[in-house]
Design a protein around this motif. Sequence first.
Motif, short mmCIF file in Angstrom:
data_model
loop_
_atom_site.label_atom_id
_atom_site.label_comp_id
_atom_site.label_asym_id
_atom_site.label_seq_id
_atom_site.Cartn_x
_atom_site.Cartn_y
_atom_site.Cartn_z
N LEU A 297 -73.16 -22.89 -39.87
CA LEU A 297 -73.89 -23.10 -40.91
C LEU A 297 -72.83 -23.18 -42.33
CD1 LEU A 297 -76.74 -20.59 -40.44
CD2 LEU A 297 -76.99 -22.85 -40.27
N THR A 298 -73.17 -24.24 -43.08
CA THR A 298 -72.44 -24.59 -44.15
C THR A 298 -73.55 -24.53 -45.38
OG1 THR A 298 -72.69 -26.86 -44.18
CG2 THR A 298 -70.69 -25.82 -43.09
N GLU A 299 -73.07 -24.60 -46.73
CA GLU A 299 -73.91 -24.71 -47.93
C GLU A 299 -74.96 -26.00 -47.92
OE1 GLU A 299 -75.34 -22.66 -50.82
OE2 GLU A 299 -73.09 -22.05 -50.44
N ALA A 300 -74.59 -27.06 -46.93
CA ALA A 300 -75.33 -28.16 -47.00
C ALA A 300 -76.59 -27.48 -45.86
CB ALA A 300 -74.62 -29.29 -46.14
N ASP A 301 -76.58 -26.62 -45.26
CA ASP A 301 -77.72 -26.36 -44.31
C ASP A 301 -78.78 -25.61 -45.25
OD1 ASP A 301 -76.65 -27.42 -41.91
OD2 ASP A 301 -75.30 -25.98 -41.98
N THR B 60 -74.83 -12.42 -28.13
CA THR B 60 -74.16 -13.64 -28.84
C THR B 60 -73.47 -12.95 -30.26
OG1 THR B 60 -76.10 -14.25 -30.10
CG2 THR B 60 -75.34 -15.52 -27.94
N ARG B 61 -72.85 -13.85 -30.87
CA ARG B 61 -72.18 -13.39 -32.09
C ARG B 61 -71.57 -14.34 -33.11
NH1 ARG B 61 -66.17 -10.65 -33.07
NH2 ARG B 61 -65.04 -12.38 -31.81
N TYR B 62 -71.42 -14.33 -34.34
CA TYR B 62 -70.88 -15.34 -35.35
C TYR B 62 -69.29 -14.65 -34.86
CZ TYR B 62 -74.91 -16.55 -37.59
OH TYR B 62 -76.43 -17.31 -37.95
N SER B 63 -68.51 -15.59 -34.33
CA SER B 63 -67.20 -15.52 -34.53
C SER B 63 -66.50 -15.82 -35.57
CB SER B 63 -66.68 -16.15 -33.46
OG SER B 63 -66.68 -17.54 -33.58
N GLU B 64 -67.23 -16.51 -36.53
CA GLU B 64 -66.69 -16.85 -37.93
C GLU B 64 -68.11 -16.81 -38.65
OE1 GLU B 64 -64.18 -20.39 -38.31
OE2 GLU B 64 -62.86 -19.58 -37.09
N PHE B 65 -68.02 -16.44 -39.79
CA PHE B 65 -69.11 -16.29 -40.67
C PHE B 65 -69.59 -17.47 -41.55
CE2 PHE B 65 -67.64 -11.71 -39.79
CZ PHE B 65 -69.10 -11.21 -39.24
N PRO B 66 -70.87 -17.80 -41.58
CA PRO B 66 -70.98 -18.93 -42.45
C PRO B 66 -70.03 -18.90 -43.99
CG PRO B 66 -72.82 -18.09 -41.77
CD PRO B 66 -71.93 -17.07 -41.48
N LYS B 67 -69.35 -20.29 -44.25
CA LYS B 67 -68.68 -20.25 -45.32
C LYS B 67 -69.62 -20.84 -46.24
CE LYS B 67 -64.38 -20.38 -43.20
NZ LYS B 67 -64.66 -19.94 -41.89
N LEU B 68 -70.03 -20.10 -47.35
CA LEU B 68 -71.07 -20.46 -48.34
C LEU B 68 -70.45 -20.42 -49.44
CD1 LEU B 68 -74.22 -18.65 -47.03
CD2 LEU B 68 -73.37 -20.74 -46.33
N SER B 69 -70.19 -21.41 -50.50
CA SER B 69 -69.93 -21.63 -51.73
C SER B 69 -70.57 -21.10 -52.88
CB SER B 69 -69.45 -23.05 -52.16
OG SER B 69 -70.60 -23.79 -52.17
N LEU C 236 -64.89 -8.30 -47.29
CA LEU C 236 -66.12 -7.94 -47.77
C LEU C 236 -66.68 -8.85 -48.90
CD1 LEU C 236 -68.15 -5.56 -47.40
CD2 LEU C 236 -65.82 -5.40 -46.28
N ASN C 237 -65.55 -9.91 -49.20
CA ASN C 237 -65.80 -10.68 -50.39
C ASN C 237 -66.69 -11.81 -50.18
OD1 ASN C 237 -64.13 -9.69 -52.69
ND2 ASN C 237 -62.53 -10.02 -51.28
N GLN C 238 -66.81 -12.05 -48.67
CA GLN C 238 -67.65 -13.20 -48.15
C GLN C 238 -69.19 -12.74 -48.08
OE1 GLN C 238 -65.41 -13.31 -44.06
NE2 GLN C 238 -66.29 -15.38 -44.37
N PHE C 239 -69.55 -11.84 -48.49
CA PHE C 239 -70.74 -10.76 -48.46
C PHE C 239 -71.50 -10.37 -49.62
CE2 PHE C 239 -68.56 -10.44 -44.33
CZ PHE C 239 -69.28 -11.02 -43.22
N SER C 240 -72.60 -10.40 -50.03
CA SER C 240 -73.30 -9.80 -50.81
C SER C 240 -74.13 -8.32 -50.52
CB SER C 240 -74.53 -10.49 -51.51
OG SER C 240 -74.06 -11.67 -52.18
N VAL C 241 -74.61 -8.37 -49.19
CA VAL C 241 -74.88 -7.16 -48.47
C VAL C 241 -74.37 -7.21 -47.15
CG1 VAL C 241 -77.05 -5.95 -47.85
CG2 VAL C 241 -77.12 -7.42 -49.99
N ILE C 242 -74.28 -6.07 -46.38
CA ILE C 242 -74.06 -5.72 -45.17
C ILE C 242 -74.85 -4.42 -45.01
CG2 ILE C 242 -72.41 -4.86 -43.45
CD1 ILE C 242 -70.41 -6.65 -44.71
N PHE C 243 -75.32 -4.40 -43.73
CA PHE C 243 -76.17 -3.12 -43.27
C PHE C 243 -76.09 -3.04 -41.93
CE2 PHE C 243 -79.40 -6.55 -43.23
CZ PHE C 243 -80.40 -6.16 -42.12
N ALA C 244 -76.18 -1.88 -41.27
CA ALA C 244 -76.01 -1.22 -40.09
C ALA C 244 -76.64 -0.27 -39.79
CB ALA C 244 -74.45 -1.56 -39.67
#
Length: 365
Positions: A138-142, A161-170, A189-197
């Motif tokens: 997934l990208t910002e265009a999606d 399954t897993r995201y080996s790389e996380f969506p790169k969103l601008s 962590l700068n890639q995310f706004s919220v992480i929960f587990a």
Amino acid sequence: MSHFTSRIYNFNAGPAMLPTEVMEIAQGEFLNYQGTGMSVMEMSHREKHFQTILDTAVQSLRTLLNIPERFGIVFFPGGATLQFSAIPLNYLQPGEFADFSETGVWAVKAMAEAKKFYPNVQSVYDGKPNAYTEIPDLTEADIHPGAKYLHITSNNTIYGTRYSEFPKLSKTPLVADMTSELLSRSLDLNQFSVIFAGAQKNIGPSGITIVIFDKEKLPEVKHPIPNLMNYALMEKNGSLYNTPPTYSIYIAKLVFDWLIKKGGLSVMEKENEEKAKALYDALDASSLFYAPVPKKHRSVMNVVFKSNEPKLEAEFLKGAEENGLAGLKGYRDVGGFRASIYNAMPKSGIDTLVSYIKHFESSKA
């Protein structure tokens, strides 16, 4: 194959096995925590000894994940499923919506829960036609214009399954349910706004959910939020708005200590990748068993596999139990087998499972 008489190798998806070293420390401190004359299980959450446990747990988690100060950390009661409601209530105003990547049951459930309050939420990916064996790039265009965040499930326990790389969103904030893989690999962590587990995979016993959120990106919504779902309120009160699951937090703190002692998440990530590779290599070389997930989408935490002869499944599982290999039965909607190989699973557990797979296959040749 030899029969085990001591602790087994527990491949259950969760609650899952904990590090033996952690369990031994907890055992030694169970009746008398560090000279207090009482168990942590009996300790008031307002008492200084527990506050020290909590403060240390938060700081150790910051160290492990290199969490910037602008992120709040809250230990929430209840499972990760509670956050399926809490997140939209904290981040969406009436009439607003978010996007969801439906890569498995938990993402589907998260979207359905959000839809109860915000009927305009939308899906950017539906993995059901492919039996949830693939992960989108997934990208910002999606992302739908106007979406306030994208919700993903970073690792799918059920489907392997897993995201080996996380969506790169601008522009769009990223919200990630990391219940089955948090603390298994390094993160930015700068890639995310919220992480929960939820805790019951890699963190500790069930009963708590860790939420890590960027306080600078938390909007001021105008509608009321239930207190125990209110991110700002819970963070302001240091996870102590009400009585938290104190013993679960204590065990989580011991797990954080254990991970730091091992060398941190970069070391853990390397170990986990080596464990998963050993098991996948054995499955890929087998003529009786196979892993249905394409290599680029395979989970490192949950190895799902099946047999070319389904009639042998019950016999395989029975023999596994007899050899100290527990919890290998696949999720009820998927069938087959699943080996959950979280941080606490030693390499010896993988070696034993691989040996059993080869032994079982040779016995049927």
